[in-house]
Each structure stands twice: as C-alpha cells, then as structure tokens.
Design a protein around this motif. Structure first.
Motif, PDB file in Angstrom:
ATOM      1  N   ALA A  45       0.820  -1.212   0.000  1.00 50.80           N
ATOM      2  CA  ALA A  45       0.000   0.000   0.000  1.00 50.80           C
ATOM      3  C   ALA A  45       0.858   1.268   0.000  1.00 50.80           C
ATOM      4  CB  ALA A  45      -0.938  -0.004   1.200  1.00 50.80           C
ATOM      5  N   SER A  46       2.050   1.196   0.591  1.00 48.31           N
ATOM      6  CA  SER A  46       2.897   2.388   0.653  1.00 48.31           C
ATOM      7  C   SER A  46       3.605   2.675  -0.671  1.00 48.31           C
ATOM      8  CB  SER A  46       3.924   2.256   1.780  1.00 48.31           C
ATOM      9  OG  SER A  46       4.892   1.279   1.474  1.00 48.31           O
ATOM     10  N   TRP A  47       3.805   1.649  -1.492  1.00 54.96           N
ATOM     11  CA  TRP A  47       4.568   1.843  -2.730  1.00 54.96           C
ATOM     12  C   TRP A  47       3.985   2.932  -3.636  1.00 54.96           C
ATOM     13  CZ3 TRP A  47       8.647   2.552  -5.150  1.00 54.96           C
ATOM     14  CH2 TRP A  47       8.731   2.510  -6.536  1.00 54.96           C
ATOM     15  N   PRO A  48       2.681   2.951  -3.916  1.00 49.31           N
ATOM     16  CA  PRO A  48       2.184   4.017  -4.796  1.00 49.31           C
ATOM     17  C   PRO A  48       2.432   5.425  -4.239  1.00 49.31           C
ATOM     18  CG  PRO A  48       0.530   2.296  -4.558  1.00 49.31           C
ATOM     19  CD  PRO A  48       1.624   1.995  -3.574  1.00 49.31           C
ATOM     20  N   ILE A  49       2.433   5.564  -2.921  1.00 55.39           N
ATOM     21  CA  ILE A  49       2.684   6.881  -2.328  1.00 55.39           C
ATOM     22  C   ILE A  49       4.164   7.244  -2.495  1.00 55.39           C
ATOM     23  CG2 ILE A  49       2.454   8.324  -0.289  1.00 55.39           C
ATOM     24  CD1 ILE A  49       0.413   6.222   0.762  1.00 55.39           C
ATOM     25  N   PHE A  50       5.048   6.302  -2.160  1.00 57.27           N
ATOM     26  CA  PHE A  50       6.478   6.568  -2.358  1.00 57.27           C
ATOM     27  C   PHE A  50       6.763   6.876  -3.831  1.00 57.27           C
ATOM     28  CE2 PHE A  50       7.249   3.951   1.603  1.00 57.27           C
ATOM     29  CZ  PHE A  50       7.719   5.012   2.362  1.00 57.27           C
ATOM     30  N   GLN A  51       6.150   6.112  -4.709  1.00 54.61           N
ATOM     31  CA  GLN A  51       6.367   6.299  -6.139  1.00 54.61           C
ATOM     32  C   GLN A  51       5.870   7.679  -6.588  1.00 54.61           C
ATOM     33  OE1 GLN A  51       4.325   3.440  -8.638  1.00 54.61           O
ATOM     34  NE2 GLN A  51       6.074   3.339 -10.015  1.00 54.61           N
ATOM     35  N   LYS A  52       4.726   8.107  -6.047  1.00 58.62           N
ATOM     36  CA  LYS A  52       4.186   9.432  -6.370  1.00 58.62           C
ATOM     37  C   LYS A  52       5.197  10.529  -6.036  1.00 58.62           C
ATOM     38  CE  LYS A  52       1.062  11.712  -3.664  1.00 58.62           C
ATOM     39  NZ  LYS A  52      -0.264  12.010  -3.058  1.00 58.62           N
ATOM     40  N   TYR A  53       5.970  10.321  -4.984  1.00 59.88           N
ATOM     41  CA  TYR A  53       6.944  11.326  -4.557  1.00 59.88           C
ATOM     42  C   TYR A  53       8.345  11.080  -5.116  1.00 59.88           C
ATOM     43  CZ  TYR A  53       3.445  13.402  -1.590  1.00 59.88           C
ATOM     44  OH  TYR A  53       2.307  14.032  -1.139  1.00 59.88           O
ATOM     45  N   GLY A  54       8.468  10.165  -6.079  1.00 58.37           N
ATOM     46  CA  GLY A  54       9.728  10.036  -6.799  1.00 58.37           C
ATOM     47  C   GLY A  54      10.578   8.816  -6.506  1.00 58.37           C
ATOM     48  N   ALA A  55      10.104   7.900  -5.655  1.00 51.40           N
ATOM     49  CA  ALA A  55      10.885   6.688  -5.387  1.00 51.40           C
ATOM     50  C   ALA A  55      11.039   5.867  -6.657  1.00 51.40           C
ATOM     51  CB  ALA A  55      10.231   5.851  -4.294  1.00 51.40           C
ATOM     52  N   LEU A  56      12.217   5.289  -6.826  1.00 52.51           N
ATOM     53  CA  LEU A  56      12.501   4.472  -8.005  1.00 52.51           C
ATOM     54  C   LEU A  56      12.264   2.989  -7.747  1.00 52.51           C
ATOM     55  CD1 LEU A  56      15.887   6.191  -8.939  1.00 52.51           C
ATOM     56  CD2 LEU A  56      13.614   6.659  -9.909  1.00 52.51           C
ATOM     57  N   PHE A  94       9.582  12.332   2.617  1.00 49.67           N
ATOM     58  CA  PHE A  94       9.384  12.115   4.045  1.00 49.67           C
ATOM     59  C   PHE A  94       8.777  13.335   4.724  1.00 49.67           C
ATOM     60  CE2 PHE A  94      12.702   8.760   3.322  1.00 49.67           C
ATOM     61  CZ  PHE A  94      11.820   7.703   3.480  1.00 49.67           C
ATOM     62  N   ALA A  95       9.004  14.520   4.173  1.00 57.04           N
ATOM     63  CA  ALA A  95       8.406  15.739   4.728  1.00 57.04           C
ATOM     64  C   ALA A  95       6.893  15.750   4.555  1.00 57.04           C
ATOM     65  CB  ALA A  95       9.029  16.973   4.074  1.00 57.04           C
ATOM     66  N   THR A  96       6.366  14.966   3.609  1.00 57.84           N
ATOM     67  CA  THR A  96       4.914  14.944   3.363  1.00 57.84           C
ATOM     68  C   THR A  96       4.164  14.039   4.338  1.00 57.84           C
ATOM     69  OG1 THR A  96       4.891  13.050   1.828  1.00 57.84           O
ATOM     70  CG2 THR A  96       5.343  15.253   0.881  1.00 57.84           C
ATOM     71  N   MET A  97       4.882  13.298   5.156  1.00 62.40           N
ATOM     72  CA  MET A  97       4.221  12.325   6.033  1.00 62.40           C
ATOM     73  C   MET A  97       3.310  12.986   7.067  1.00 62.40           C
ATOM     74  SD  MET A  97       6.894   9.239   6.433  1.00 62.40           S
ATOM     75  CE  MET A  97       7.084   8.113   5.061  1.00 62.40           C
ATOM     76  N   GLU A  98       3.513  14.245   7.333  1.00 61.17           N
ATOM     77  CA  GLU A  98       2.645  14.965   8.267  1.00 61.17           C
ATOM     78  C   GLU A  98       1.498  15.680   7.543  1.00 61.17           C
ATOM     79  OE1 GLU A  98       2.911  14.918  11.642  1.00 61.17           O
ATOM     80  OE2 GLU A  98       4.525  13.458  11.369  1.00 61.17           O
ATOM     81  N   SER A  99       1.646  15.913   6.241  1.00 61.18           N
ATOM     82  CA  SER A  99       0.658  16.727   5.535  1.00 61.18           C
ATOM     83  C   SER A  99      -0.198  15.970   4.519  1.00 61.18           C
ATOM     84  CB  SER A  99       1.356  17.888   4.825  1.00 61.18           C
ATOM     85  OG  SER A  99       2.305  17.394   3.894  1.00 61.18           O
ATOM     86  N   ASP A 100       0.316  14.906   3.935  1.00 58.02           N
ATOM     87  CA  ASP A 100      -0.451  14.169   2.929  1.00 58.02           C
ATOM     88  C   ASP A 100      -1.365  13.166   3.628  1.00 58.02           C
ATOM     89  OD1 ASP A 100      -1.423  12.412   0.959  1.00 58.02           O
ATOM     90  OD2 ASP A 100       0.382  12.607  -0.255  1.00 58.02           O
ATOM     91  N   PRO A 101      -2.683  13.289   3.473  1.00 60.63           N
ATOM     92  CA  PRO A 101      -3.610  12.380   4.149  1.00 60.63           C
ATOM     93  C   PRO A 101      -3.440  10.907   3.753  1.00 60.63           C
ATOM     94  CG  PRO A 101      -4.804  14.149   3.009  1.00 60.63           C
ATOM     95  CD  PRO A 101      -3.349  14.319   2.699  1.00 60.63           C
ATOM     96  N   ALA A 102      -2.800  10.648   2.631  1.00 65.87           N
ATOM     97  CA  ALA A 102      -2.588   9.256   2.212  1.00 65.87           C
ATOM     98  C   ALA A 102      -1.763   8.488   3.247  1.00 65.87           C
ATOM     99  CB  ALA A 102      -1.901   9.203   0.854  1.00 65.87           C
ATOM    100  N   TRP A 103      -0.850   9.183   3.931  1.00 65.71           N
ATOM    101  CA  TRP A 103      -0.022   8.522   4.944  1.00 65.71           C
ATOM    102  C   TRP A 103      -0.819   8.202   6.198  1.00 65.71           C
ATOM    103  CZ3 TRP A 103       4.082   6.594   2.962  1.00 65.71           C
ATOM    104  CH2 TRP A 103       4.828   7.278   2.005  1.00 65.71           C
ATOM    105  N   ALA A 104      -1.855   8.968   6.492  1.00 72.15           N
ATOM    106  CA  ALA A 104      -2.618   8.811   7.736  1.00 72.15           C
ATOM    107  C   ALA A 104      -3.298   7.451   7.826  1.00 72.15           C
ATOM    108  CB  ALA A 104      -3.653   9.926   7.859  1.00 72.15           C
ATOM    109  N   ASN A 105      -3.641   6.870   6.712  1.00 73.92           N
ATOM    110  CA  ASN A 105      -4.351   5.594   6.705  1.00 73.92           C
ATOM    111  C   ASN A 105      -3.437   4.384   6.647  1.00 73.92           C
ATOM    112  OD1 ASN A 105      -6.831   6.968   6.728  1.00 73.92           O
ATOM    113  ND2 ASN A 105      -6.757   7.206   4.513  1.00 73.92           N
TER     114      ASN A 105
END
Length: 115
Positions: free
Chosen positions: A25-36, A83-94
């Motif tokens: 579930a975390s992969w699409p979020i990491f990928q959205k932020y540029g993870a390879l 990693f800075a988005t972990m407090e602001s992006d609601p996708a991380w909250a779930n």
C-alpha cells in the motif's frame, strides 16, 4: 548517483501478511513522490549476535522476524521531500504499521557503487 533510505524493522511473524499488505500500500505513495524502487525482505537466516547483529539492533523478541527494507531515490532531496509529506499528505494517515516503530532503525545512504 542515487540515494537509499534503509530500514531494519522487527515484525511479529503472525503479522507477516499485514506487513506485506502495508508495504504494498505504501509503494504508490512513495512512487508518487519520486521513489525508483522499494524492496522488502523477510529475515530467514539471522544468526544471533553476540556483540552486534540484526537481532540485537532491533531488540528482536520471541515470535518476531527482522525485516530489511530499502527505498531507492534519484537523490537525497527527493527522499527528504517525500518524508516531509508524512505529516501533511492524508494518504499517509491511513497507513497500517504492524510493527513496533520504537525499535525500527533507519538511515539515508549515498550510493557509492552499484552494478
């Protein structure tokens, strides 16, 4: 060269499927932020340490396994921005984190050789 965020995580063996689902579930979020790349590995041959060891690093308890994981990024700036988005992006909250985060180890690594 690329940048790698590395993790050592103690996970209850009974929670292996939950951990895998969380990683998937975390992969699409990491990928959205540029993870390879995201790699999750489940410890199978972890010899007990006497002075150092994976088990000692995470204070491994009975009924747990060590997970060795890494995320490959194009550079440190991209990783830091994600990693800075972990407090602001609601996708991380779930996100379900089926492990003891207090015993998780992590760090960032500059790639110096890759084949």
């Amino acid at each position: 060269m690329s940048y790698v965020s590395g993790f050592l995580i103690p996970v209850k063996i009974a929670d292996k499927a939950k951990y895998i689902a969380s990683a998937e579930a975390s992969w699409p979020i990491f990928q959205k932020y540029g993870a390879l790349e995201q790699v999750e590995t489940w410890g199978e041959d972890i010899p007990p340490g006497k002075v150092t060891g994976f088990d000692l690093a995470v204070k491994l308890e009975e009924g747990e396994a060590v997970v060795f994981s890494w995320i490959k990024w194009p550079d440190k700036a991209t990783a830091d921005a994600c990693f800075a988005t972990m407090e602001s992006d609601p996708a991380w909250a779930n996100m379900d984190m089926p492990f003891d985060g207090k015993r998780m180890m992590w760090g960032g690594f500059e790639t110096v050789f890759a084949s």
